[in-house]
Write a protein that holds these residues in place. Structure first.
Motif, short mmCIF file in Angstrom:
data_model
loop_
_atom_site.label_atom_id
_atom_site.label_comp_id
_atom_site.label_asym_id
_atom_site.label_seq_id
_atom_site.Cartn_x
_atom_site.Cartn_y
_atom_site.Cartn_z
N TYR A 181 33.79 34.65 49.06
CA TYR A 181 34.73 35.73 48.80
C TYR A 181 34.13 37.03 49.33
O TYR A 181 32.97 37.36 49.03
CB TYR A 181 34.99 35.88 47.30
CG TYR A 181 36.03 36.91 46.96
CD1 TYR A 181 37.38 36.55 46.86
CD2 TYR A 181 35.69 38.24 46.73
CE1 TYR A 181 38.35 37.50 46.55
CE2 TYR A 181 36.65 39.19 46.42
CZ TYR A 181 37.98 38.81 46.33
OH TYR A 181 38.94 39.75 46.04
N CYS A 198 34.82 41.19 49.67
CA CYS A 198 35.67 42.32 49.31
C CYS A 198 36.25 42.93 50.58
O CYS A 198 35.53 43.24 51.52
CB CYS A 198 34.87 43.37 48.57
SG CYS A 198 34.46 42.84 46.91
N CYS A 213 39.45 41.71 42.17
CA CYS A 213 38.55 40.78 42.85
C CYS A 213 38.18 39.60 41.95
O CYS A 213 38.06 38.48 42.42
CB CYS A 213 37.31 41.50 43.38
SG CYS A 213 37.73 42.50 44.83
N HIS A 240 31.17 48.09 41.40
CA HIS A 240 32.25 47.13 41.59
C HIS A 240 31.80 45.69 41.28
O HIS A 240 32.45 44.98 40.52
CB HIS A 240 32.77 47.26 43.02
CG HIS A 240 33.92 46.38 43.34
ND1 HIS A 240 35.04 46.32 42.55
CD2 HIS A 240 34.14 45.51 44.36
CE1 HIS A 240 35.90 45.46 43.09
NE2 HIS A 240 35.36 44.95 44.18
N GLU A 250 32.68 43.25 38.25
CA GLU A 250 33.28 41.94 38.52
C GLU A 250 32.57 40.85 37.74
O GLU A 250 33.21 39.95 37.19
CB GLU A 250 33.14 41.65 40.02
CG GLU A 250 34.47 41.59 40.74
CD GLU A 250 34.29 41.08 42.15
OE1 GLU A 250 34.01 41.93 43.02
OE2 GLU A 250 34.42 39.88 42.39
#
Ligand code: AMP
Ligand code: ZN
Length: 460
Positions: free
Chosen positions: A11, A13, A206, A231, A235
């Motif tokens: 994954y 961002c 996210c 961030h 998460e």
């Protein structure tokens, strides 16, 4: 080892689509692309997921400031949707020009609001949230590992905090999951939720989208280093806090592109874009080559000189490759193939050792210059290297090889015309070659040709 043998879930961002992505942002996507290509070279099938942030990212990565999308829409007089579409298109255009392989899944925040709401509800069930001042916050005191990945010292941070803290927060590091109230007269984008009409915080998208497309545990999560303290820390609190398990196995962060000692940033006024480079006669792949010249975990200084050096190195490389393509039919010296394979093994070893691209480039140049290896063996290995580097080696080889066949035929026709003293035809062919950037010279020892102005890829 990945969670599922032979498969890797990754994954990354994605962009906040309110302004052009700058070269710093693109450096991060380039490193992620090299990671993906290297995993594929290792035999993994990579499921690469990238989000598009089109709501909720405030001008500060925490809960301060105003929604970047709305601010941009207001400044341009366009709708938020138009802004998102425009900058998403621009982003993928740049990615294509840089040969960044398109993610397997591209997902927009605005299309995943129900997933975010469901995740916030899950966190609420586990007692990790509270409501205050009309908003829903994450209570980090309920998640003791908070900040561990980033090695945050919360007491120290708290003491040094200069930011204005929302009076409704129990701790300055608590963060917004859902807002129904904010200090701005806004908001074009609002959704119904169990907590009232509102909009999500930035971080929840996210967690929600990575879980939707990769499951509750997955292999790799990437981004730039700026995401580590806020961030990605948030998460982890959300994803692990909802499931009770570590969601991500490996966090991989790329360092900044810097300019005059400062991070290239949208807010810093020191940014450059890929289109600006192209206007200054750079090929987008010169920028890719430039980025490969530094390890992704080191800062890389952007400068006109650095770019010019990358451009000339790449041109030299492609010229050498083109030259090899013309000679590739010749016989290989003894032991040449083994040497070429050894270079390939070294290249792979460096790529697999934390994506050491500067060392990969050194191996590449060692091979290019090795007098013990013939053209065909070099070309074969260089093409394999280009599956990870993607700097244009493949076409330089085939374009010039195709061109060489056609040119040779034209040059032979011209020589035949001259032999028959048909100078009109001979001159016509010479002129045709000249328009394609090829200069033909008649020498006592035969006909020679070369590229005018050292240009290596005249248009066919
Ligand atoms: P944004 O669109 O601001 O969310 O940023 C997109 C990506 O670019 C994120 O992964 C950031 O971490 C990364 N990024 C931002 N500035 C830089 C920079 N100067 N150098 C490298 N990556 C950056
Ligand atoms: Zn993210």
């Amino acid at each position: 080892m990945s969670l599922v043998e032979g498969h890797a879930g990754m994954y990354c961002c994605g962009p906040t689509v309110y302004l052009d992505q700058h070269l710093g942002n693109l450096r991060t996507y380039l490193f992620e692309d090299v990671l993906r290509r290297t995993l594929e070279d290792c035999g993994y099938r990579v499921r690469h997921v990238m989000n598009i942030t089109d709501v909720g990212h405030l001008t500060d990565d925490g809960d301060q400031g105003e929604d970047k999308m709305i601010k941009s829409a207001r400044a341009s007089g366009l709708s938020v949707e138009q802004i998102a579409e425009h900058y998403t298109d621009q982003f993928f255009r740049d990615c294509r020009a840089l040969r960044i392989i398109e993610p397997t899944v591209v997902c927009k925040a605005t299309e995943h609001i129900p997933d975010m709401i469901a995740l916030i509800e899950r966190l609420a069930e586990r007692g990790r949230t509270y409501r205050a001042g009309g908003n829903v916050f994450y209570d980090i005191s309920t998640f003791p590992p908070y900040g561990r990945m980033a090695r945050l010292d919360l007491d120290e941070l708290q003491a040094g905090a200069r930011i204005e803290v929302d009076v409704h927060k129990r701790s300055p590091h608590d963060f917004g999951l859902w807002f129904t109230k904010s200090k701005f007269e806004r908001q074009a984008m609002l959704w119904e939720s169990p907590w009232g009409r509102g909009y999500p915080g930035w971080h929840i998208e996210c967690s929600a989208m990575s879980m939707r497309y990769l499951g509750e545990r997955f292999d790799i999560h990437c981004g730039g280093v700026d995401h580590i303290p806020v961030h990605h820390t948030n998460e982890i609190a959300q994803s692990d806090g909802a499931t009770g398990e570590p969601c991500v196995r490996y966090w991989v962060h790329g360092e900044f592109l810097v300019i005059d000692g400062a991070r290239m940033a949208k807010s810093g006024g020191n940014l450059a874009t890929l289109s600006e480079l192209v206007e200054r006669d750079f090929d987008p792949l010169d920028y890719r080559y430039f980025c490969l010249g530094a390890h992704y975990r080191d800062q890389h200084t952007f400068s006109e000189q650095g770019m010019a050096a990358a451009r000339s190195a790449r041109r030299r490389l492609l010229d050498r490759v083109a030259g090899l393509a013309e000679l590739a039919a010749g016989a290989e010296p003894p032991g040449a193939e083994e040497l070429a394979e050894e270079a390939w093994r070294d290249f792979r070893r460096h790529a697999r050792n934390d994506l050491h691209m500067p060392r990969c480039l050194a191996v590449l140049w060692g091979l290019v210059k090795d007098p013990r290896v013939g053209a065909a063996a070099k070309l074969d290995v260089l093409r394999r290297m280009d599956r990870i580097l993607a700097v244009g080696i493949e076409e330089a080889g085939s374009r010039r090889a195709g061109l060489a066949v056609e040119l040779r035929a034209l040059i032979e026709r011209r020589s035949a015309a001259r032999a028959e003293r048909d100078f009109v035809t001979a001159d016509r062919i010479r002129d045709e070659l000249a328009t394609r950037g090829i200069l033909v010279e008649d020498r006592p020892d035969g006909v020679r040709w070369r590229f005018i102005n050292g240009k290596s890829s005249p248009k066919l």
